[in-house]
Design a protein around this motif. Structure first.
Motif, mmCIF file in Angstrom:
data_model
loop_
_atom_site.group_PDB
_atom_site.id
_atom_site.type_symbol
_atom_site.label_atom_id
_atom_site.label_comp_id
_atom_site.label_asym_id
_atom_site.label_seq_id
_atom_site.Cartn_x
_atom_site.Cartn_y
_atom_site.Cartn_z
ATOM 1 N N SER A 82 7.411 19.179 -6.513
ATOM 2 C CA SER A 82 6.884 19.150 -7.881
ATOM 3 C C SER A 82 6.503 17.752 -8.379
ATOM 4 O O SER A 82 6.913 17.310 -9.446
ATOM 5 N N GLY A 83 5.714 17.070 -7.580
ATOM 6 C CA GLY A 83 5.133 15.808 -8.069
ATOM 7 C C GLY A 83 5.690 14.559 -7.406
ATOM 8 O O GLY A 83 6.758 14.582 -6.803
ATOM 9 N N ILE A 84 4.927 13.501 -7.501
ATOM 10 C CA ILE A 84 5.322 12.216 -6.903
ATOM 11 C C ILE A 84 5.527 11.206 -8.031
ATOM 12 O O ILE A 84 4.652 11.015 -8.872
ATOM 13 N N ASP A 85 6.704 10.579 -8.054
ATOM 14 C CA ASP A 85 7.005 9.597 -9.102
ATOM 15 C C ASP A 85 6.736 8.167 -8.643
ATOM 16 O O ASP A 85 6.382 7.302 -9.438
ATOM 17 N N ILE A 86 6.996 7.951 -7.365
ATOM 18 C CA ILE A 86 6.916 6.588 -6.839
ATOM 19 C C ILE A 86 6.094 6.606 -5.554
ATOM 20 O O ILE A 86 6.354 7.409 -4.653
ATOM 21 N N LEU A 87 5.102 5.735 -5.494
ATOM 22 C CA LEU A 87 4.298 5.603 -4.272
ATOM 23 C C LEU A 87 4.536 4.208 -3.703
ATOM 24 O O LEU A 87 4.363 3.207 -4.411
ATOM 25 N N VAL A 88 4.946 4.162 -2.444
ATOM 26 C CA VAL A 88 5.090 2.866 -1.784
ATOM 27 C C VAL A 88 4.018 2.791 -0.691
ATOM 28 O O VAL A 88 4.099 3.486 0.322
ATOM 29 N N ASN A 89 3.016 1.967 -0.940
ATOM 30 C CA ASN A 89 1.955 1.772 0.049
ATOM 31 C C ASN A 89 2.428 0.741 1.061
ATOM 32 O O ASN A 89 2.265 -0.468 0.889
ATOM 33 N N ASN A 90 3.064 1.275 2.099
ATOM 34 C CA ASN A 90 3.731 0.410 3.078
ATOM 35 C C ASN A 90 2.976 0.331 4.406
ATOM 36 O O ASN A 90 3.098 -0.652 5.134
ATOM 37 N N ALA A 91 2.206 1.371 4.729
ATOM 38 C CA ALA A 91 1.554 1.415 6.049
ATOM 39 C C ALA A 91 0.687 0.181 6.259
ATOM 40 O O ALA A 91 -0.069 -0.210 5.381
ATOM 41 N N GLY A 92 0.827 -0.408 7.407
ATOM 42 C CA GLY A 92 0.026 -1.607 7.674
ATOM 43 C C GLY A 92 -0.069 -1.879 9.157
ATOM 44 O O GLY A 92 0.697 -1.335 9.956
ATOM 45 N N PHE B 204 14.336 -2.111 -6.790
ATOM 46 C CA PHE B 204 14.334 -2.746 -8.124
ATOM 47 C C PHE B 204 13.043 -2.404 -8.873
ATOM 48 O O PHE B 204 13.069 -1.987 -10.040
ATOM 49 N N LEU B 205 11.910 -2.552 -8.208
ATOM 50 C CA LEU B 205 10.631 -2.306 -8.892
ATOM 51 C C LEU B 205 10.391 -0.815 -9.164
ATOM 52 O O LEU B 205 9.547 -0.459 -9.985
ATOM 53 N N ALA B 206 11.135 0.038 -8.467
ATOM 54 C CA ALA B 206 10.944 1.490 -8.635
ATOM 55 C C ALA B 206 11.695 2.054 -9.831
ATOM 56 O O ALA B 206 11.412 3.160 -10.274
ATOM 57 N N THR B 207 12.651 1.312 -10.337
ATOM 58 C CA THR B 207 13.502 1.862 -11.399
ATOM 59 C C THR B 207 12.821 1.814 -12.760
ATOM 60 O O THR B 207 11.828 1.119 -12.956
ATOM 61 N N GLY C 37 5.241 6.367 -13.653
ATOM 62 C CA GLY C 37 4.849 6.198 -12.262
ATOM 63 C C GLY C 37 5.125 4.781 -11.803
ATOM 64 O O GLY C 37 5.123 3.845 -12.604
ATOM 65 N N ARG C 38 5.400 4.659 -10.531
ATOM 66 C CA ARG C 38 5.604 3.332 -9.934
ATOM 67 C C ARG C 38 4.755 3.262 -8.672
ATOM 68 O O ARG C 38 4.914 4.102 -7.773
ATOM 69 N N ILE C 39 3.865 2.292 -8.632
ATOM 70 C CA ILE C 39 3.086 2.061 -7.416
ATOM 71 C C ILE C 39 3.503 0.694 -6.877
ATOM 72 O O ILE C 39 3.403 -0.312 -7.590
ATOM 73 N N ILE C 40 4.028 0.706 -5.681
ATOM 74 C CA ILE C 40 4.547 -0.534 -5.095
ATOM 75 C C ILE C 40 3.806 -0.782 -3.786
ATOM 76 O O ILE C 40 3.881 0.026 -2.853
ATOM 77 N N ASN C 41 3.068 -1.853 -3.759
ATOM 78 C CA ASN C 41 2.264 -2.162 -2.584
ATOM 79 C C ASN C 41 2.939 -3.235 -1.744
ATOM 80 O O ASN C 41 3.297 -4.301 -2.262
#
Lengths: 248, 247
Positions: free
Chosen positions: B80-90, B222-225, B133-137
């Motif tokens: 039921s939905g995405i709250d936090i996206l961590v763009n980690n793939a590299g 930390f940045l996700a909270t 929402g939290r987007i963490i790159n």
């Protein structure tokens, strides 16, 4: 937050909302706080009492916040009482603001608070190094990036920026980190609606900050979790820093 | 707190992303493991579940829009939905520019930058709708530039621009966007380096030490909270002070 149990914290400077929120955050996590300022005893006691509600006993000490001898004395009192010192929070930006309140030119640049920050850190370093995991967190202001009619204040804040970076390089091998949390526009009851609306225009998250926002970032840098982060400047400003160059 | 938050971490079947997934799961988040390697996705999810964590695996190619949209659709219906996206793939293709091919450039830009763009695009509307929402790159200290790192450095610099633009665009909806710029971190890739390269890189390190993947995970947590809601558009260097000095 973990890893804070019984750590000894010194918060130096004006016992303002940010200092109190930081004290509450860290006391709640199990640390033992001491506030140190040049304020009257009743003000320091009132600030300490409001932190005590959140955790361990919180003490305070009066200091003139001036000169190397005073700084050595402050650190000496801490080690005498607790036998150690783990975390130092430097909240002298507010002092600088007060020192510059009547300034009209560069000749009154409030460097006093910056030099006291250096004296204090110099005095605290051997004690922090002894632990091999000390933390220094400096609270800065976004005005260091430049603000009209604040040339003196900006340059004093910018000194704190240089201090953080140079010191971090110097002590990185000792396990002691030093970082700056730059606070943006914090809610102030004295702010009139018109002024607030103007400030909000430049804040991407469209709200003013709370002292707790700054305290949370200080909590991160002060924790074991941030042991690999040093010399950094983190803007807690709702994104306002993005409008400035040199903020990255 | 990130308890019960749904976090999608791209490239999380190994290395830094995997360890971040375990750290976030331990903090109470429901984690989505994404990778193109199916076997590793299955294995990571099994390990998470074996430890009592709630986890879902999705094999998807983040460089492909349809694949990303399918992934987000699957996660949204399961959790039921995405709250936090961590763009980690590299990934990195390194070398002097005379040796680099167009393909080296394209694949590096695609995996690091286009993937982050496509994932951000696919999840942002539900975050805006929710008002959180939290987007963490996960960028790199290398975005500052590095000899032999033209494609990688460019891609990571692009991620910084993406981070800041999204922060400006979505800040008013309760969605923050921040970057973490890791320095030298002890990963399997580090162990594969030649001894003399490792020695050289460590000699440039103010702390004299490598970071661990948990240092990155700690910064992500930390940045996700909710506690970091007044922090957006920032680059947090987790590099032992390496960003402060000359290379």
């Amino acid at each position: 937050m973990s890893g804070f149990d019984q750590k000894i914290v010194l918060i130096v400077g004006e016992p303002d909302e940010v200092a109190i929120a930081t004290g509450r955050k860290l006391a709640g996590a199990g640390t033992v706080i001491t506030l140190c300022g040049d304020n009257g005893h009743s003000q320091l006691e009132a600030a300490s009492a409001s932190i005590r509600l959140y955790g361990n006993d919180t003490g305070w000490m009066h200091s003139e916040l001036s000169g190397a001898e005073d700084a050595r004395n402050v650190v000496g009192q801490m080690t005498e009482k607790y036998g150690r010192l783990d975390i130092v929070v430097v909240n002298l930006a507010a002092e600088a603001r007060m020192q510059s309140r009547n300034s009209v030119g560069l000749d009154q640049t409030p460097y006093g608070s910056v030099s006291y920050a250096m004296h204090l850190i110099e005095a605290a370093l051997p004690v922090l190094r002894a632990n091999g995991q000390g933390r220094i967190v400096v609270i800065g202001s976004i005005d260091y990036l430049g603000a009209p009619e604040h040339a003196g204040l900006s340059s004093a804040y910018a000194s704190l920026f240089g201090l953080t970076r140079s010191l971090a390089l110097q002590i990185a091998c000792d396990g002691v980190t030093v970082n700056t949390v730059v606070k943006g526009d914090i809610e102030d009851p004295a702010m009139v609606e018109e002024e607030k609306a103007k400030v909000l225009q430049s804040i991407p998250v469209k709200r003013l900050g709370q002292a707790e926002d700054v305290a949370n970032a200080i909590g991160y840098f002060a924790a074991d979790a941030a042991r690999y982060v040093t010399g950094q400047t983190l803007f807690v400003c709702g994104g306002r820093s993005m409008h400035y160059s040199m903020s990255i | 707190m990130i308890e019960n938050r749904v976090v999608l971490i791209t490239g999380s079947a190994s290395g830094m992303g995997r360890d971040t997934a375990f750290a976030m799961a331990a903090a109470g988040a429901k984690v989505v493991i994404n990778d193109i390697n199916e076997e590793k996705v299955v294995q990571t999810v099994e390990e998470l579940k074996a430890q009592g964590y709630e986890a879902l695996g999705v094999v998807a190619n983040i460089c492909d829009r349809a694949s990303v949209e399918d992934m987000v659709g699957t996660v949204t219906s399961e959790f039921s939905g995405i709250d936090i996206l961590v763009n980690n793939a590299g990934m990195e293709r390194a070398g002097p520019i005379r040796n680099l091919s167009e393909e080296d450039w394209d694949i590096t830009i695609n995996v690091n930058l286009k993937g982050a763009f496509l994932c951000t695009k696919a999840v942002h509307s539900q975050m805006v709708k929710k008002g959180f929402g939290r987007i963490i790159n996960i960028a790199s200290r290398a975005w500052l530039g590095g000899s032999g790192q033209a494609p990688y450095s460019s891609a990571k610099a692009g991620m910084v621009g993406l981070t800041r633009s999204i922060a400006l665009e979505l800040g008013k909806y309760g969605v923050t966007s921040n970057c973490i710029a890791p320095g030298l971190i002890h990963t399997p890739m580090w162990d594969e380096l030649e001894e003399k390269t490792r020695k050289y890189l460590l000699s440039k390190q103010p702390t004299g030490k490598l970071g661990e993947t948990r240092d990155i995970a700690n910064a992500v947590c930390f940045l996700a909270t909710e506690e970091s809601s007044f922090i957006t558009g920032q680059v947090l260097y987790v590099c032992g002070g390496r960003s402060l000095c000359a290379s």
